[in-house]
Design a protein around this motif. Sequence first.
Motif, PDB file in Angstrom:
ATOM      1  N   MET A 120       0.941  -1.049  -0.027  1.00  0.00           N
ATOM      2  CA  MET A 120       0.137  -0.101  -0.088  1.00  0.00           C
ATOM      3  C   MET A 120       0.969   1.240   0.024  1.00  0.00           C
ATOM      4  SD  MET A 120      -2.903   1.060   2.673  1.00  0.00           S
ATOM      5  CE  MET A 120      -4.342   0.677   1.574  1.00  0.00           C
ATOM      6  N   SER A 121       0.586   2.190  -0.716  1.00  0.00           N
ATOM      7  CA  SER A 121       1.331   3.411  -0.934  1.00  0.00           C
ATOM      8  C   SER A 121       0.737   4.390   0.093  1.00  0.00           C
ATOM      9  CB  SER A 121       1.256   3.897  -2.185  1.00  0.00           C
ATOM     10  OG  SER A 121       1.858   5.307  -2.174  1.00  0.00           O
ATOM     11  N   ALA A 122       1.581   5.445   0.524  1.00  0.00           N
ATOM     12  CA  ALA A 122       1.058   6.545   1.328  1.00  0.00           C
ATOM     13  C   ALA A 122       0.571   7.764   0.389  1.00  0.00           C
ATOM     14  CB  ALA A 122       2.120   6.897   2.549  1.00  0.00           C
ATOM     15  N   GLN A 123       1.061   7.551  -0.810  1.00  0.00           N
ATOM     16  CA  GLN A 123       0.568   8.629  -1.728  1.00  0.00           C
ATOM     17  C   GLN A 123      -0.803   8.920  -1.731  1.00  0.00           C
ATOM     18  OE1 GLN A 123       3.278  10.470  -3.222  1.00  0.00           O
ATOM     19  NE2 GLN A 123       4.425   9.011  -2.003  1.00  0.00           N
ATOM     20  N   PRO A 124      -1.169  10.431  -2.140  1.00  0.00           N
ATOM     21  CA  PRO A 124      -2.606  10.564  -2.190  1.00  0.00           C
ATOM     22  C   PRO A 124      -3.247   9.625  -3.027  1.00  0.00           C
ATOM     23  CG  PRO A 124      -1.309  12.445  -2.659  1.00  0.00           C
ATOM     24  CD  PRO A 124      -0.285  11.258  -2.457  1.00  0.00           C
ATOM     25  N   VAL A 125      -4.409   9.330  -2.952  1.00  0.00           N
ATOM     26  CA  VAL A 125      -5.455   8.429  -3.785  1.00  0.00           C
ATOM     27  C   VAL A 125      -5.488   9.214  -5.277  1.00  0.00           C
ATOM     28  CG1 VAL A 125      -7.704   7.108  -4.219  1.00  0.00           C
ATOM     29  CG2 VAL A 125      -6.442   7.296  -1.952  1.00  0.00           C
ATOM     30  N   HIS A 126      -5.954  10.412  -5.019  1.00  0.00           N
ATOM     31  CA  HIS A 126      -6.050  11.261  -6.200  1.00  0.00           C
ATOM     32  C   HIS A 126      -5.525  12.536  -6.160  1.00  0.00           C
ATOM     33  CE1 HIS A 126      -9.646  11.519  -3.520  1.00  0.00           C
ATOM     34  NE2 HIS A 126      -9.498  12.560  -3.766  1.00  0.00           N
ATOM     35  N   LEU A 136     -12.583   1.264   6.304  1.00  0.00           N
ATOM     36  CA  LEU A 136     -11.678   2.207   5.606  1.00  0.00           C
ATOM     37  C   LEU A 136     -10.399   1.620   5.662  1.00  0.00           C
ATOM     38  CD1 LEU A 136     -11.313   5.020   4.519  1.00  0.00           C
ATOM     39  CD2 LEU A 136     -10.646   5.671   6.649  1.00  0.00           C
ATOM     40  N   PRO A 137      -9.640   1.210   4.581  1.00  0.00           N
ATOM     41  CA  PRO A 137      -8.481   0.653   4.343  1.00  0.00           C
ATOM     42  C   PRO A 137      -7.601   1.378   5.278  1.00  0.00           C
ATOM     43  CG  PRO A 137      -9.317   0.780   2.149  1.00  0.00           C
ATOM     44  CD  PRO A 137     -10.488   1.702   3.068  1.00  0.00           C
ATOM     45  N   THR A 138      -6.638   0.710   6.023  1.00  0.00           N
ATOM     46  CA  THR A 138      -5.553   1.503   6.629  1.00  0.00           C
ATOM     47  C   THR A 138      -4.321   0.407   6.438  1.00  0.00           C
ATOM     48  OG1 THR A 138      -5.884  -0.020   8.579  1.00  0.00           O
ATOM     49  CG2 THR A 138      -7.022   2.195   8.569  1.00  0.00           C
ATOM     50  N   THR A 139      -3.155   1.393   7.047  1.00  0.00           N
ATOM     51  CA  THR A 139      -1.671   0.718   6.980  1.00  0.00           C
ATOM     52  C   THR A 139      -1.093   1.062   8.224  1.00  0.00           C
ATOM     53  OG1 THR A 139       0.414   0.274   5.414  1.00  0.00           O
ATOM     54  CG2 THR A 139      -0.614   2.610   5.724  1.00  0.00           C
ATOM     55  N   SER A 140      -0.185   0.295   8.485  1.00  0.00           N
ATOM     56  CA  SER A 140       0.541   0.595   9.583  1.00  0.00           C
ATOM     57  C   SER A 140       1.585   1.612   9.350  1.00  0.00           C
ATOM     58  CB  SER A 140       1.225  -0.697  10.213  1.00  0.00           C
ATOM     59  OG  SER A 140       2.343  -1.134   9.474  1.00  0.00           O
ATOM     60  N   VAL A 141       2.113   2.316  10.419  1.00  0.00           N
ATOM     61  CA  VAL A 141       3.190   3.101  10.446  1.00  0.00           C
ATOM     62  C   VAL A 141       4.488   2.611  10.033  1.00  0.00           C
ATOM     63  CG1 VAL A 141       4.634   4.864  11.718  1.00  0.00           C
ATOM     64  CG2 VAL A 141       2.148   4.848  12.116  1.00  0.00           C
ATOM     65  N   ALA A 142       4.594   1.486  10.359  1.00  0.00           N
ATOM     66  CA  ALA A 142       5.959   0.479  10.125  1.00  0.00           C
ATOM     67  C   ALA A 142       5.872   0.255   8.607  1.00  0.00           C
ATOM     68  CB  ALA A 142       5.843  -0.701  11.014  1.00  0.00           C
ATOM     69  N   ASP A 143       4.665  -0.073   7.879  1.00  0.00           N
ATOM     70  CA  ASP A 143       4.688  -0.430   6.458  1.00  0.00           C
ATOM     71  C   ASP A 143       4.927   0.984   5.726  1.00  0.00           C
ATOM     72  OD1 ASP A 143       4.075  -2.990   7.056  1.00  0.00           O
ATOM     73  OD2 ASP A 143       1.743  -2.664   6.698  1.00  0.00           O
ATOM     74  N   VAL A 144       4.511   2.163   6.028  1.00  0.00           N
ATOM     75  CA  VAL A 144       4.835   3.278   5.715  1.00  0.00           C
ATOM     76  C   VAL A 144       6.242   3.699   5.638  1.00  0.00           C
ATOM     77  CG1 VAL A 144       4.461   5.820   5.621  1.00  0.00           C
ATOM     78  CG2 VAL A 144       2.253   4.195   6.146  1.00  0.00           C
ATOM     79  N   VAL A 145       6.890   3.432   6.754  1.00  0.00           N
ATOM     80  CA  VAL A 145       8.214   3.695   7.016  1.00  0.00           C
ATOM     81  C   VAL A 145       9.015   2.841   6.194  1.00  0.00           C
ATOM     82  CG1 VAL A 145      10.206   3.580   8.640  1.00  0.00           C
ATOM     83  CG2 VAL A 145       7.951   4.652   9.186  1.00  0.00           C
ATOM     84  N   ALA A 146       8.754   1.493   6.000  1.00  0.00           N
ATOM     85  CA  ALA A 146       9.501   0.646   5.108  1.00  0.00           C
ATOM     86  C   ALA A 146       9.176   0.906   3.734  1.00  0.00           C
ATOM     87  CB  ALA A 146       8.995  -0.716   5.257  1.00  0.00           C
ATOM     88  N   HIS A 147       8.036   1.233   3.190  1.00  0.00           N
ATOM     89  CA  HIS A 147       8.017   1.665   1.941  1.00  0.00           C
ATOM     90  C   HIS A 147       8.742   2.940   1.375  1.00  0.00           C
ATOM     91  CE1 HIS A 147       5.750   2.477  -1.955  1.00  0.00           C
ATOM     92  NE2 HIS A 147       5.752   3.940  -1.437  1.00  0.00           N
ATOM     93  N   ARG A 148       8.745   4.082   2.802  1.00  0.00           N
ATOM     94  CA  ARG A 148       9.465   5.196   2.232  1.00  0.00           C
ATOM     95  C   ARG A 148      10.987   5.067   2.260  1.00  0.00           C
ATOM     96  NH1 ARG A 148       7.264  10.020   2.459  1.00  0.00           N
ATOM     97  NH2 ARG A 148       9.077  11.058   2.867  1.00  0.00           N
ATOM     98  N   ARG A 149      11.356   4.112   3.025  1.00  0.00           N
ATOM     99  CA  ARG A 149      12.942   3.723   2.980  1.00  0.00           C
ATOM    100  C   ARG A 149      13.303   2.787   1.670  1.00  0.00           C
ATOM    101  NH1 ARG A 149      13.228   1.767   9.437  1.00  0.00           N
ATOM    102  NH2 ARG A 149      14.243   3.806  10.108  1.00  0.00           N
ATOM    103  N   GLN A 150      12.613   1.962   1.144  1.00  0.00           N
ATOM    104  CA  GLN A 150      12.487   1.423  -0.034  1.00  0.00           C
ATOM    105  C   GLN A 150      12.606   2.171  -1.238  1.00  0.00           C
ATOM    106  OE1 GLN A 150       9.562  -1.531  -0.163  1.00  0.00           O
ATOM    107  NE2 GLN A 150      10.440  -3.002   1.124  1.00  0.00           N
ATOM    108  N   ALA A 151      11.732   3.351  -1.265  1.00  0.00           N
ATOM    109  CA  ALA A 151      11.874   4.425  -2.201  1.00  0.00           C
ATOM    110  C   ALA A 151      12.900   5.320  -2.012  1.00  0.00           C
ATOM    111  CB  ALA A 151      10.424   4.989  -2.009  1.00  0.00           C
TER     112      ALA A 151
END
Length: 96
Positions: free
Chosen positions: A1-7, A76-91
């Motif tokens: 899941m991405s932390a980027q805006p949906v639109h 409402l779909p959610t994601t964890s902070v850990a997943d967002v941090v991992a995604h940002r590190r990967q990017a």
Amino acid sequence: MSAQPVHSHQPDRVPRNAEGIAAALDGVKRLEFYRELLAAAPEQAEGVLRRWWCEAMLDTDPSGDRLTEAALAGTLPTTSVADVVAHRRQAGLPVE
């Protein structure tokens, strides 16, 4: 899941200035916005504008009612902070 805006908000529905924010808010919120902005010290004004711009963007979001209903229903779909941090590190993005 991405932390980027949906639109995308290009251009923003609400201009990032006091006039644009006030125009997007309803009467009660508009008065509260002006009250906070006028009471803010110069170094606090940017924070007040940013907070109320977010409020105005949420208020004018065409999907707002659907998102509110999903949040209240617990769907409402959610994601964890850990997943967002991992995604940002990967990017290669900052995670501070």
